[in-house]
Scaffold this motif. Structure first.
Motif, PDB file in Angstrom:
ATOM      1  N   GLY A   1       0.817  -1.220   0.000  1.00  0.00           N
ATOM      2  CA  GLY A   1       0.000   0.000   0.000  1.00  0.00           C
ATOM      3  C   GLY A   1       0.845   1.261   0.000  1.00  0.00           C
ATOM      4  N   GLU A   2       2.067   1.130   0.579  1.00  0.00           N
ATOM      5  CA  GLU A   2       2.930   2.332   0.658  1.00  0.00           C
ATOM      6  C   GLU A   2       3.907   2.408  -0.513  1.00  0.00           C
ATOM      7  OE1 GLU A   2       4.370   1.289   4.436  1.00  0.00           O
ATOM      8  OE2 GLU A   2       6.129   0.213   3.710  1.00  0.00           O
ATOM      9  N   GLY A   3       3.752   1.506  -1.476  1.00  0.00           N
ATOM     10  CA  GLY A   3       4.696   1.494  -2.595  1.00  0.00           C
ATOM     11  C   GLY A   3       6.001   0.841  -2.173  1.00  0.00           C
ATOM     12  N   GLU A   4       7.028   0.955  -2.988  1.00  0.00           N
ATOM     13  CA  GLU A   4       8.311   0.339  -2.666  1.00  0.00           C
ATOM     14  C   GLU A   4       9.438   1.371  -2.689  1.00  0.00           C
ATOM     15  OE1 GLU A   4       7.292  -4.121  -4.497  1.00  0.00           O
ATOM     16  OE2 GLU A   4       9.258  -3.240  -4.854  1.00  0.00           O
ATOM     17  N   GLY A   5      10.520   1.008  -2.040  1.00  0.00           N
ATOM     18  CA  GLY A   5      11.742   1.796  -2.107  1.00  0.00           C
ATOM     19  C   GLY A   5      12.858   0.854  -2.522  1.00  0.00           C
ATOM     20  N   CYS A   6      14.075   1.354  -2.500  1.00  0.00           N
ATOM     21  CA  CYS A   6      15.209   0.520  -2.902  1.00  0.00           C
ATOM     22  C   CYS A   6      16.493   1.123  -2.333  1.00  0.00           C
ATOM     23  CB  CYS A   6      15.291   0.446  -4.424  1.00  0.00           C
ATOM     24  SG  CYS A   6      16.620  -0.600  -5.033  1.00  0.00           S
ATOM     25  N   LEU A   7      17.353   0.286  -1.825  1.00  0.00           N
ATOM     26  CA  LEU A   7      18.613   0.786  -1.257  1.00  0.00           C
ATOM     27  C   LEU A   7      19.508   1.383  -2.339  1.00  0.00           C
ATOM     28  CD1 LEU A   7      19.319  -2.147   1.213  1.00  0.00           C
ATOM     29  CD2 LEU A   7      18.451   0.131   1.780  1.00  0.00           C
ATOM     30  N   SER A   8      19.204   1.071  -3.582  1.00  0.00           N
ATOM     31  CA  SER A   8      19.994   1.632  -4.693  1.00  0.00           C
ATOM     32  C   SER A   8      19.331   2.853  -5.312  1.00  0.00           C
ATOM     33  CB  SER A   8      20.213   0.558  -5.779  1.00  0.00           C
ATOM     34  OG  SER A   8      21.006  -0.489  -5.267  1.00  0.00           O
ATOM     35  N   VAL A   9      18.246   3.312  -4.704  1.00  0.00           N
ATOM     36  CA  VAL A   9      17.500   4.466  -5.244  1.00  0.00           C
ATOM     37  C   VAL A   9      17.329   5.499  -4.137  1.00  0.00           C
ATOM     38  CG1 VAL A   9      15.326   5.228  -6.314  1.00  0.00           C
ATOM     39  CG2 VAL A   9      16.283   2.986  -6.886  1.00  0.00           C
ATOM     40  N   ASP A  10      18.022   6.618  -4.292  1.00  0.00           N
ATOM     41  CA  ASP A  10      18.019   7.661  -3.243  1.00  0.00           C
ATOM     42  C   ASP A  10      16.949   8.702  -3.504  1.00  0.00           C
ATOM     43  OD1 ASP A  10      21.620   7.459  -3.205  1.00  0.00           O
ATOM     44  OD2 ASP A  10      20.145   6.483  -1.881  1.00  0.00           O
ATOM     45  N   ARG A  11      15.771   8.248  -3.817  1.00  0.00           N
ATOM     46  CA  ARG A  11      14.644   9.176  -4.041  1.00  0.00           C
ATOM     47  C   ARG A  11      13.353   8.389  -3.851  1.00  0.00           C
ATOM     48  NH1 ARG A  11      12.823   8.700  -9.795  1.00  0.00           N
ATOM     49  NH2 ARG A  11      14.066   7.024 -10.719  1.00  0.00           N
ATOM     50  N   GLU A  12      12.288   9.176  -3.558  1.00  0.00           N
ATOM     51  CA  GLU A  12      10.970   8.545  -3.457  1.00  0.00           C
ATOM     52  C   GLU A  12      10.427   8.357  -4.874  1.00  0.00           C
ATOM     53  OE1 GLU A  12      10.760   8.212   0.513  1.00  0.00           O
ATOM     54  OE2 GLU A  12       8.844   8.089  -0.562  1.00  0.00           O
ATOM     55  N   VAL A  13       9.852   7.192  -5.142  1.00  0.00           N
ATOM     56  CA  VAL A  13       9.170   7.012  -6.428  1.00  0.00           C
ATOM     57  C   VAL A  13       7.766   6.514  -6.103  1.00  0.00           C
ATOM     58  CG1 VAL A  13       9.189   5.909  -8.688  1.00  0.00           C
ATOM     59  CG2 VAL A  13      11.365   6.392  -7.525  1.00  0.00           C
ATOM     60  N   PRO A  14       6.800   7.441  -6.059  1.00  0.00           N
ATOM     61  CA  PRO A  14       5.444   7.034  -5.683  1.00  0.00           C
ATOM     62  C   PRO A  14       4.815   6.132  -6.737  1.00  0.00           C
ATOM     63  CG  PRO A  14       5.536   9.410  -6.152  1.00  0.00           C
ATOM     64  CD  PRO A  14       6.893   8.872  -6.378  1.00  0.00           C
ATOM     65  N   GLY A  15       3.962   5.236  -6.251  1.00  0.00           N
ATOM     66  CA  GLY A  15       3.226   4.391  -7.195  1.00  0.00           C
ATOM     67  C   GLY A  15       3.171   2.958  -6.716  1.00  0.00           C
ATOM     68  N   TYR A  16       2.107   2.272  -7.176  1.00  0.00           N
ATOM     69  CA  TYR A  16       1.952   0.869  -6.793  1.00  0.00           C
ATOM     70  C   TYR A  16       2.841  -0.015  -7.660  1.00  0.00           C
ATOM     71  CZ  TYR A  16      -2.162   2.310  -4.132  1.00  0.00           C
ATOM     72  OH  TYR A  16      -3.013   2.911  -3.230  1.00  0.00           O
ATOM     73  N   VAL A  17       3.556  -0.921  -7.005  1.00  0.00           N
ATOM     74  CA  VAL A  17       4.383  -1.904  -7.723  1.00  0.00           C
ATOM     75  C   VAL A  17       3.626  -3.229  -7.653  1.00  0.00           C
ATOM     76  CG1 VAL A  17       6.631  -3.055  -7.831  1.00  0.00           C
ATOM     77  CG2 VAL A  17       6.476  -0.671  -7.052  1.00  0.00           C
ATOM     78  N   VAL A  18       2.923  -3.563  -8.721  1.00  0.00           N
ATOM     79  CA  VAL A  18       2.052  -4.743  -8.717  1.00  0.00           C
ATOM     80  C   VAL A  18       2.863  -5.999  -9.049  1.00  0.00           C
ATOM     81  CG1 VAL A  18       0.004  -5.816  -9.730  1.00  0.00           C
ATOM     82  CG2 VAL A  18       0.046  -3.337  -9.312  1.00  0.00           C
ATOM     83  N   ARG A  19       2.784  -6.980  -8.165  1.00  0.00           N
ATOM     84  CA  ARG A  19       3.544  -8.206  -8.325  1.00  0.00           C
ATOM     85  C   ARG A  19       2.602  -9.406  -8.125  1.00  0.00           C
ATOM     86  NH1 ARG A  19       9.005  -6.974  -8.171  1.00  0.00           N
ATOM     87  NH2 ARG A  19       9.615  -5.011  -7.165  1.00  0.00           N
ATOM     88  N   ALA A  20       3.078 -10.619  -8.257  1.00  0.00           N
ATOM     89  CA  ALA A  20       2.271 -11.808  -7.963  1.00  0.00           C
ATOM     90  C   ALA A  20       2.074 -11.893  -6.446  1.00  0.00           C
ATOM     91  CB  ALA A  20       2.962 -13.067  -8.466  1.00  0.00           C
ATOM     92  N   ALA A  21       0.878 -12.245  -6.033  1.00  0.00           N
ATOM     93  CA  ALA A  21       0.564 -12.332  -4.592  1.00  0.00           C
ATOM     94  C   ALA A  21       1.240 -13.547  -3.953  1.00  0.00           C
ATOM     95  CB  ALA A  21      -0.944 -12.407  -4.397  1.00  0.00           C
ATOM     96  N   ARG A  22       1.404 -14.615  -4.739  1.00  0.00           N
ATOM     97  CA  ARG A  22       2.006 -15.851  -4.219  1.00  0.00           C
ATOM     98  C   ARG A  22       2.976 -16.415  -5.261  1.00  0.00           C
ATOM     99  NH1 ARG A  22      -3.096 -15.589  -3.296  1.00  0.00           N
ATOM    100  NH2 ARG A  22      -3.693 -16.822  -5.118  1.00  0.00           N
ATOM    101  N   ILE A  23       4.120 -16.894  -4.797  1.00  0.00           N
ATOM    102  CA  ILE A  23       5.107 -17.466  -5.726  1.00  0.00           C
ATOM    103  C   ILE A  23       5.681 -18.763  -5.146  1.00  0.00           C
ATOM    104  CG2 ILE A  23       5.791 -15.283  -6.818  1.00  0.00           C
ATOM    105  CD1 ILE A  23       8.213 -15.170  -4.931  1.00  0.00           C
ATOM    106  N   THR A  24       6.106 -19.617  -6.053  1.00  0.00           N
ATOM    107  CA  THR A  24       6.884 -20.798  -5.655  1.00  0.00           C
ATOM    108  C   THR A  24       8.297 -20.599  -6.193  1.00  0.00           C
ATOM    109  OG1 THR A  24       4.932 -22.236  -5.730  1.00  0.00           O
ATOM    110  CG2 THR A  24       7.097 -23.307  -5.812  1.00  0.00           C
ATOM    111  N   VAL A  25       9.262 -20.643  -5.293  1.00  0.00           N
ATOM    112  CA  VAL A  25      10.655 -20.320  -5.631  1.00  0.00           C
ATOM    113  C   VAL A  25      11.564 -21.519  -5.365  1.00  0.00           C
ATOM    114  CG1 VAL A  25      12.618 -18.802  -5.087  1.00  0.00           C
ATOM    115  CG2 VAL A  25      10.287 -17.895  -5.015  1.00  0.00           C
TER     116      VAL A  25
END
Ligand SMILES: O=C(O)C[C@@H](Cc1ccccc1)[C@H](O)SCc1ccccc1
Ligand code: NI
Length: 187
Positions: free
Chosen positions: A109-133
């Motif tokens: 709900g709060e979007g995502e960040g990244c340790l390699s990105v020194d800025r806010e990038v608002p927006g939903y990052v839609v991914r699969a709800a469940r994965i088998t890895v």
């Protein structure tokens, strides 16, 4: 010991490379790297060490973020329920691979960040709800696990990194805060 100085930032070409598989069983060098990556995450979640070492909090880290184009990721997501430690995940994955995923999608709900990105990038990052890895551990043992919700989001974020994908690549630039019906919002 890994600090923020070791983490490369957006614009560095290695973040856009598809990382190479590592030999299995992992070499001593790759085992040591994985241990350092996991320790970084633990340190980043320890208020005293994070302040002392000026670390941003992290729940995941991929080797390309250390300018090492290898298919190694570390995740350290404590369980929100201390009585159910199995709900968290703390491990190093060598050559991780998404074997299958749900049709249902999810996002934070709060979007995502990244340790390699020194800025806010608002927006939903839609991914699969469940994965088998599937992945190999430091001893070269193969594992196959199913993840859901936050754990699934974190692992997908890290596997994106070893494929040269950044979280904002998934954001709809025209409608960053628009969500299709049925997408599970994880708060
Ligand atoms: O840059 C990284 O790969 C580490 C990210 C992983 C991540 C970000 C957003 C959603 C899922 C995974 C860092 O953990 S970003 C900082 C952070 C810290 C705690 C909770 C969420 C994000
Ligand atoms: Ni990231």
């Amino acid at each position: 010991m890994i600090t923020m100085d070791d983490i490369i930032r957006e614009g560095h070409p290695t973040l856009r490379d598809v990382a190479k598989e590592v030999p299995i069983p992992p070499t001593a060098e790759d085992v040591a790297l994985g241990k350092e990556m996991l320790q970084f995450l633990k340190n980043s979640q320890d208020p005293v060490k994070a302040e002392e070492l000026h670390l941003r909090g992290g729940v995941g880290l991929a080797a390309p973020q250390l300018d090492s184009s290898k298919r190694i990721i570390a995740v350290h997501v404590p369980s929100v329920d201390p009585e159910k430690p199995e709900n968290g995940i703390s491990t190093v994955m060598y050559n991780p691979k998404v074997l299958s995923h749900s049709v249902q999608e999810a996002c934070l709900g709060e979007g995502e960040g990244c340790l390699s990105v020194d800025r806010e990038v608002p927006g939903y990052v839609v991914r699969a709800a469940r994965i088998t890895v599937s992945y190999y551990d430091a001893e070269g043992e193969k594992h196959k696990i199913r993840l859901k919700n936050y754990n699934a989001i974190v692992v997908q974020h890290e596997i994106d990194h070893i494929n040269g994908i950044m979280f904002y690549d998934h954001i709809d630039e025209k409608n960053p805060l628009q969500l299709k019906d049925g997408v599970l919002v994880i708060e």
